[in-house]
Enzyme design. Structure first.
Site, mmCIF file in Angstrom:
data_model
loop_
_atom_site.group_PDB
_atom_site.id
_atom_site.type_symbol
_atom_site.label_atom_id
_atom_site.label_comp_id
_atom_site.label_asym_id
_atom_site.label_seq_id
_atom_site.Cartn_x
_atom_site.Cartn_y
_atom_site.Cartn_z
ATOM 1 N N LYS A 41 54.627 -8.864 -6.966
ATOM 2 C CA LYS A 41 55.068 -7.528 -6.557
ATOM 3 C C LYS A 41 55.363 -7.438 -5.070
ATOM 4 C CE LYS A 41 50.298 -5.783 -6.150
ATOM 5 N NZ LYS A 41 50.282 -5.780 -4.674
ATOM 6 N N THR B 115 46.100 -11.550 -11.213
ATOM 7 C CA THR B 115 46.415 -10.466 -10.276
ATOM 8 C C THR B 115 45.345 -10.226 -9.221
ATOM 9 O OG1 THR B 115 45.679 -8.998 -12.054
ATOM 10 C CG2 THR B 115 48.050 -9.220 -11.721
ATOM 11 N N GLU C 54 23.375 -2.999 6.181
ATOM 12 C CA GLU C 54 23.255 -3.672 4.885
ATOM 13 C C GLU C 54 22.158 -3.028 4.064
ATOM 14 O OE1 GLU C 54 23.333 -5.427 1.637
ATOM 15 O OE2 GLU C 54 24.866 -6.158 3.037
ATOM 16 N N VAL D 186 23.729 3.726 3.566
ATOM 17 C CA VAL D 186 24.661 4.697 4.122
ATOM 18 C C VAL D 186 24.942 5.761 3.057
ATOM 19 C CG1 VAL D 186 26.919 5.049 5.197
ATOM 20 C CG2 VAL D 186 25.690 2.892 5.537
ATOM 21 N N MET E 258 34.407 -14.510 -6.700
ATOM 22 C CA MET E 258 35.780 -14.205 -6.308
ATOM 23 C C MET E 258 36.165 -15.088 -5.127
ATOM 24 S SD MET E 258 36.045 -10.076 -6.742
ATOM 25 C CE MET E 258 36.041 -9.329 -8.382
ATOM 26 N N HIS F 88 28.702 -43.633 12.482
ATOM 27 C CA HIS F 88 27.874 -43.145 13.588
ATOM 28 C C HIS F 88 28.685 -43.174 14.879
ATOM 29 C CE1 HIS F 88 24.374 -42.477 16.132
ATOM 30 N NE2 HIS F 88 24.792 -43.495 16.898
#
Length: 468
Positions: free
Chosen positions: A34, A144, A204, A238, A318, A444
């Site tokens: 797209k 997608t 967090e 939050v 993901m 090394h």
């Protein structure tokens, strides 16, 4: 109506790699995208541009804070942010152009527009000009990807409340950047703007950062980022976000105490969700799970004949490289070969400095599964190359099955962790043991010697530390 063996909807890493493999196997293939450029989120507004900015901002930080340790004197170091962003865009353009060239080389037809499955074996493509064409396919692959998740009280406005997309293109470093979510995206982009001068605060909900990674190394990463100037508030929820005159005020709670945070920009990085809207999967009866991911079997087949799904729209991490492997396996299955993905050996990486990388089980995950393990660790402060590089932060950690010595997990915190983790993943793919890796000769001096030493430490045989 043109007919294809395979039509792939989505040109991200999963989709375009599947198309390349299909072309290699002689399947008549089309890919539907797209957006103007191929490559999906990863190449255009995700993995690649973020790494370009991470590298550029890391160079700036080195010039500011580290060069003097090497006897390099740099006065009045400044940033030309516009040039930095131009470089990022050039990297993206180079890679997306490369993907388009690969489509031509492998005789893959590129169809620009929104792809919708109108029936099993049929895909309608509506271009940006409003023109529609329909094609037939024996096999249709949905690839997608995913999109950033919003918070119900913090919808993206693209200006003050932003996703990772906008945070890759700030025209100036925000004086105060508030990051909600301490996963890979929040930590990476938070560190970019922290290096470039922003006061970065990370909120967090969980009692730790970097969920899914080894806890011990995640805590060390938090300590390192704190030392670089980022501020963390863990176990902080939050609950509200107010925008006034282009500035944000976040309300949060921690241990019964209400806190407020002021910011010029708010990056919401609380995860991503599968993106399958408009593809038509639900209209033809494709089944979804409770998280709105497309259900597939071991061969990526949905419940609808001839329709497959890979990548972020199905279960699993993901990650671009996970999608790539699924794309290859899916195509090879379609071609009559035995494609498969070993989900126990998919590395995950956070590209901060130091980087945090992990593959397989963490120590805690192994214990939760009732597996008796032995642990091997080796710090980079005992590695000659790391010391020569002035880059001795972090460690390597192995998790091995106690009875068989088979490597179950490997975890690395180091500037080059994203590269070093591949060796452990390779050994794990072949079912190797810590002894196999520990007895392999390493050059090394190299950083990879720390990987060997950590493997030897599983049996308390590390050479350059005191074994306990």
């Amino acid at each position: 109506m043109e007919k294809f063996d395979v039509v792939i909807i989505g040109s991200g890493p999963g989709g375009y790699v599947a198309a390349i493999r299909a072309g290699q196997l002689g399947l008549k293939t089309a890919i539907v995208e797209k957006d103007k450029e191929l490559g999906g989120t990863c190449l255009n507004i995700g993995c690649i541009p973020s790494k370009a900015l991470l590298t550029s901002s890391d160079h700036f930080s080195f010039a500011q804070k580290e060069a003097g340790k090497h006897g390099i004197v740099i006065d009045q170091v400044t940033v030309d942010l516009n040039k930095m962003l131009q470089r990022k865009d050039k990297v993206v353009k180079t890679l997306t152009g490369g993907v388009r060239a690969l489509m031509k080389t492998n005789k893959v037809t590129t169809l620009e527009g929104i792809g919708t499955i109108t029936a099993p074996g049929k895909v309608s493509v509506k271009s940006s000009k409003g023109e529609t064409q329909e094609v037939e396919a024996k096999h249709i692959i949905i690839a997608t990807g995913s999109v950033p998740m919003e918070l119900p009280f913090a919808k993206f406005d693209g200006q003050t409340i932003v996703s990772s997309t906008e945070a890759l293109s700030f025209t100036e470093a925000p004086a105060r950047l508030l990051v909600i979510g301490a996963g890979a995206i929040g930590l990476e982009l938070g560190s970019v703007w922290s290096r470039l001068g922003s006061e970065v605060t990370v909120l967090e909900f969980l009692p730790r950062i970097a969920l899914g990674f080894d806890l011990e190394l995640a805590n060390l990463l938090q300590r390192a980022l704190t030392g670089q100037g980022m501020t963390f508030h863990l176990e902080t929820k939050v609950s509200a976000l107010k925008i006034e005159n282009g500035h944000a005020t976040a309300t949060a709670s921690k241990g019964g105490e209400e806190l407020t945070f002021e910011a010029d920009k708010v990056l919401v990085s609380v995860g991503r969700r599968p993106f399958s809207e408009g593809v038509g999967a639900d209209k033809i009866g494709v089944e979804f799970d409770e998280k709105k991911r497309i259900k597939v079997d071991a061969h990526y087949r949905t419940n609808v004949e001839g329709v497959y799904a890979i990548g972020d729209v199905i279960a699993g991490p993901m990650l671009a490289h996970k999608a790539e492997e699924e794309g290859i396996a899916c195509i090879e299955t379609i071609a009559g070969k035995s494609g498969h993905v070993n989900y126990n050996v998919i590395p995950g990486i956070i590209y901060t400095n130091p980087e945090l990388a992990g593959v397989g089980l963490t120590e805690d995950q192994a214990k939760e599964q009732g597996i008796e393990v032995r642990i091997g660790k080796f710090p980079f402060r005992a590695n000659g190359r790391a010391l020569a590089n002035e880059d001795a932060e972090g460690m390597v950690k192995f998790v091995a099955e106690a009875k068989t010595d088979r490597i179950l997990g490997a975890h690395i915190l180091q500037h080059a962790a994203s590269e070093l983790i591949a060796e452990a993943a390779s050994v794990m793919e072949f079912g190797g043991s810590s002894e196999d890796l520990g007895r392999t000769c390493h050059s090394h001096p190299t950083l990879s010697e720390a990987v060997k030493e950590a493997a030897l430490a599983v049996e308390k045989r590390a050479l350059h530390i005191v074994n306990r």
